[in-house]
Design an enzyme around this catalytic site. Structure first.
Site, mmCIF file in Angstrom:
data_model
loop_
_atom_site.group_PDB
_atom_site.id
_atom_site.type_symbol
_atom_site.label_atom_id
_atom_site.label_comp_id
_atom_site.label_asym_id
_atom_site.label_seq_id
_atom_site.Cartn_x
_atom_site.Cartn_y
_atom_site.Cartn_z
ATOM 1 N N GLY A 44 0.597 -93.024 -8.144
ATOM 2 C CA GLY A 44 1.827 -92.790 -8.909
ATOM 3 C C GLY A 44 2.674 -91.676 -8.324
ATOM 4 N N ALA A 45 2.725 -91.602 -6.988
ATOM 5 C CA ALA A 45 3.515 -90.538 -6.348
ATOM 6 C C ALA A 45 4.799 -91.090 -5.732
ATOM 7 C CB ALA A 45 2.683 -89.824 -5.293
ATOM 8 N N SER B 60 7.263 -91.707 -7.650
ATOM 9 C CA SER B 60 8.229 -91.432 -8.708
ATOM 10 C C SER B 60 7.738 -90.235 -9.515
ATOM 11 C CB SER B 60 8.313 -92.670 -9.614
ATOM 12 O OG SER B 60 9.218 -92.458 -10.675
ATOM 13 N N GLY B 61 8.634 -89.641 -10.279
ATOM 14 C CA GLY B 61 8.276 -88.707 -11.338
ATOM 15 C C GLY B 61 7.423 -87.528 -10.929
ATOM 16 N N GLY C 174 4.288 -87.317 -10.163
ATOM 17 C CA GLY C 174 3.393 -87.527 -9.015
ATOM 18 C C GLY C 174 4.119 -87.271 -7.702
ATOM 19 N N SER D 98 -2.168 -87.403 -21.699
ATOM 20 C CA SER D 98 -0.925 -87.173 -22.443
ATOM 21 C C SER D 98 -1.234 -86.707 -23.852
ATOM 22 C CB SER D 98 -0.121 -88.469 -22.525
ATOM 23 O OG SER D 98 0.996 -88.298 -23.381
ATOM 24 N N TYR E 267 -0.465 -97.391 -25.691
ATOM 25 C CA TYR E 267 -0.298 -96.372 -24.648
ATOM 26 C C TYR E 267 -1.103 -95.112 -25.005
ATOM 27 C CZ TYR E 267 1.757 -92.653 -21.868
ATOM 28 O OH TYR E 267 1.918 -91.576 -21.034
HETATM 29 N N1 LIG Z 1 7.043 -88.783 -18.503
HETATM 30 C C1 LIG Z 1 6.403 -88.290 -19.549
HETATM 31 O O1 LIG Z 1 6.998 -87.768 -20.514
HETATM 32 C C2 LIG Z 1 4.901 -88.319 -19.588
HETATM 33 C C3 LIG Z 1 4.247 -87.657 -20.665
HETATM 34 C C4 LIG Z 1 2.859 -87.655 -20.709
HETATM 35 C C5 LIG Z 1 2.140 -88.296 -19.716
HETATM 36 N N2 LIG Z 1 2.791 -88.952 -18.706
HETATM 37 C C6 LIG Z 1 1.973 -89.619 -17.682
HETATM 38 O O2 LIG Z 1 2.377 -89.154 -16.404
HETATM 39 C C7 LIG Z 1 2.005 -90.119 -15.418
HETATM 40 C C8 LIG Z 1 3.123 -90.288 -14.423
HETATM 41 O O3 LIG Z 1 4.247 -90.812 -15.089
HETATM 42 P P1 LIG Z 1 5.758 -90.371 -14.798
HETATM 43 O O4 LIG Z 1 6.281 -89.783 -16.048
HETATM 44 O O5 LIG Z 1 5.862 -89.612 -13.540
HETATM 45 O O6 LIG Z 1 6.414 -91.840 -14.697
HETATM 46 P P2 LIG Z 1 7.133 -92.665 -13.543
HETATM 47 O O7 LIG Z 1 8.264 -91.889 -12.963
HETATM 48 O O8 LIG Z 1 7.418 -93.985 -14.169
HETATM 49 O O9 LIG Z 1 5.994 -92.820 -12.425
HETATM 50 C C9 LIG Z 1 4.912 -93.702 -12.606
HETATM 51 C C10 LIG Z 1 4.223 -93.906 -11.277
HETATM 52 O O10 LIG Z 1 3.131 -94.806 -11.469
HETATM 53 C C11 LIG Z 1 3.255 -95.887 -10.557
HETATM 54 N N3 LIG Z 1 2.698 -97.117 -11.120
HETATM 55 C C12 LIG Z 1 2.924 -97.652 -12.340
HETATM 56 N N4 LIG Z 1 2.265 -98.818 -12.458
HETATM 57 C C13 LIG Z 1 1.605 -99.014 -11.284
HETATM 58 C C14 LIG Z 1 0.766 -100.049 -10.801
HETATM 59 N N5 LIG Z 1 0.487 -101.146 -11.517
HETATM 60 N N6 LIG Z 1 0.259 -99.925 -9.557
HETATM 61 C C15 LIG Z 1 0.541 -98.835 -8.797
HETATM 62 N N7 LIG Z 1 1.336 -97.829 -9.202
HETATM 63 C C16 LIG Z 1 1.865 -97.925 -10.432
HETATM 64 C C17 LIG Z 1 4.761 -96.023 -10.346
HETATM 65 O O11 LIG Z 1 5.029 -96.781 -9.178
HETATM 66 P P3 LIG Z 1 6.515 -97.388 -8.886
HETATM 67 O O12 LIG Z 1 7.297 -96.273 -8.241
HETATM 68 O O13 LIG Z 1 6.243 -98.522 -7.968
HETATM 69 O O14 LIG Z 1 7.097 -97.799 -10.203
HETATM 70 C C18 LIG Z 1 5.146 -94.554 -10.234
HETATM 71 O O15 LIG Z 1 4.820 -94.042 -8.951
HETATM 72 C C19 LIG Z 1 1.603 -91.372 -16.193
HETATM 73 O O16 LIG Z 1 0.194 -91.469 -16.218
HETATM 74 C C20 LIG Z 1 2.130 -91.126 -17.601
HETATM 75 O O17 LIG Z 1 1.350 -91.782 -18.570
HETATM 76 C C21 LIG Z 1 4.146 -88.969 -18.623
#
Ligand SMILES: NC(=O)c1ccc[n+]([C@@H]2O[C@H](COP(=O)([O-])OP(=O)(O)OC[C@H]3O[C@@H](n4cnc5c(N)ncnc54)[C@H](OP(=O)(O)O)[C@@H]3O)[C@@H](O)[C@H]2O)c1
Length: 279
Positions: A10-11, A13-14, A16, A138, A163
């Site tokens: 997950g690196a 985007s976001g 990661g 989370s 989730y």
């Molecule tokens: N954002 C928040 O407020 C928040 C709060 C609490 C916890 N989190 C957790 O933080 C983590 C990272 O999320 P983020 O907020 O940085 O979101 P994000 O920007 O949507 O990034 C998600 C990452 O996961 C990858 N991913 C998703 N499904 C995948 C799959 N089937 N196979 C391979 N890679 C996959 C995405 O790849 P692509 O680039 O290809 O889409 C992206 O690199 C997650 O575990 C989320 O549950 C987020």
């Protein structure tokens, strides 16, 4: 972090992506696990710009598919004799129930099973390096409990509940893992990054997507702030020994009683082992 090998999901985007860049900036060699070649290569190009002498690399897999989780962990184990940090971070929210080609509910598969399979698939490489395992969980675990009779959410599907339960699985998995790794020198911790303005939820579909986008526009922190605890757990000398804990803002927090239930942690481990054939 100079010379250390960091495997991160997950690196592309976001939080990661920020963590990968920051850890590369500290001298680490980054091994990305991504599903999209274009997005993976774009991040690799950034990382190579940060430290051109380091051979950052990427492996490609859809982490919602058990067959691909297993394939990519074998590929990485073959390519990396040692792994100093594993960051299980890829995750998603799905507005509607979806079933993968291998018949698992997509949230459970992506957010929990992929953490389990990658970690167990890379276990020998991690033990050899006395590594750190960092699992992105989370605060969405709050108010949720696991329904062991419906882990695949076939009876009812509510996106935030499903989730939140998957994030509860992340904490339970971290606790069971830390117990199993005690005495090996490997640590396992998990974290809540805060509510972060990433792409998260942006592709979840339906009303969920609009709710998440509105909330993000009102209350979310930056990706840089959201990545801080991941980077801290992966790199800080203060974190050499802590294991089995849940962190927020770089400090230990007590998660809910459901997340501290070791009987549930063990039960989840046994079910995950049965599903994946790994133990
Ligand atoms: N954002 C928040 O407020 C928040 C709060 C609490 C916890 N989190 C957790 O933080 C983590 C990272 O999320 P983020 O907020 O940085 O979101 P994000 O920007 O949507 O990034 C998600 C990452 O996961 C990858 N991913 C998703 N499904 C995948 C799959 N089937 N196979 C391979 N890679 C996959 C995405 O790849 P692509 O680039 O290809 O889409 C992206 O690199 C997650 O575990 C989320 O549950 C987020």
């Amino acid at each position: 972090m100079k010379g250390k090998v960091v495997v991160i999901t997950g690196a592309t985007s976001g939080i990661g992506e920020v963590a990968a860049r920051e850890l590369a900036g500290m001298g680490a060699r980054i091994v990305l696990v991504a599903r999209d070649v274009g997005r993976g290569e774009a991040v690799l190009a950034q990382l190579r710009g940060i430290n051109p002498g380091v051979e950052h690399s990427a492996h490609y897999a859809d982490l919602s598919l058990l067959s691909e989780m297993k394939k990519v962990s074998s590929e990485i184990a073959a390519a990396q004799p040692r792994i100093d940090v594993l960051i299980n971070n890829a995750g998603a929210l799905f507005g509607f129930r979806q079933v993968t080609d291998d018949q698992w509910e997509r949230t459970f598969a992506t957010n929990h099973m992929a953490y389990f399979v990658l970690t167990l698939g890379l276990r020998e490489r991690l033990i050899g390096a006395r590594a750190r395992i960092v699992n992105t969980a989370s605060s969405a675990h709050k108010g949720r409990s696991i329904d062991f009779d419906d882990l695949q959410s076939a009876k009812s599907y509510s996106p935030f509940d499903v989730y939140g339960r998957s994030k509860l699985c992340n904490i339970l998995f971290t606790r069971a893992l830390a117990k199993r790794l005690a005495g090996t020198g490997v640590t396992a911790n998990c974290l809540h990054p805060g509510f972060v303005a990433t792409r998260f939820g942006g592709q979840s579909g339906g009303i969920m997507q609009r709710v998440v986008e509105l909330a993000k526009s009102l209350a979310a922190i930056s990706e840089e702030d959201g990545a801080r605890t991941i980077i801290y757990l992966a790199s800080s000398p203060d974190m050499a020994l802590a294991s089995g804990e849940y962190f927020y803002k770089c400090k230990v927090e007590t998660p809910t009683s459901e997340a501290l239930n070791d009987a549930d942690a063990e039960r989840l481990w046994q079910i995950s082992a049965r599903i994946t054939g790994l133990n």
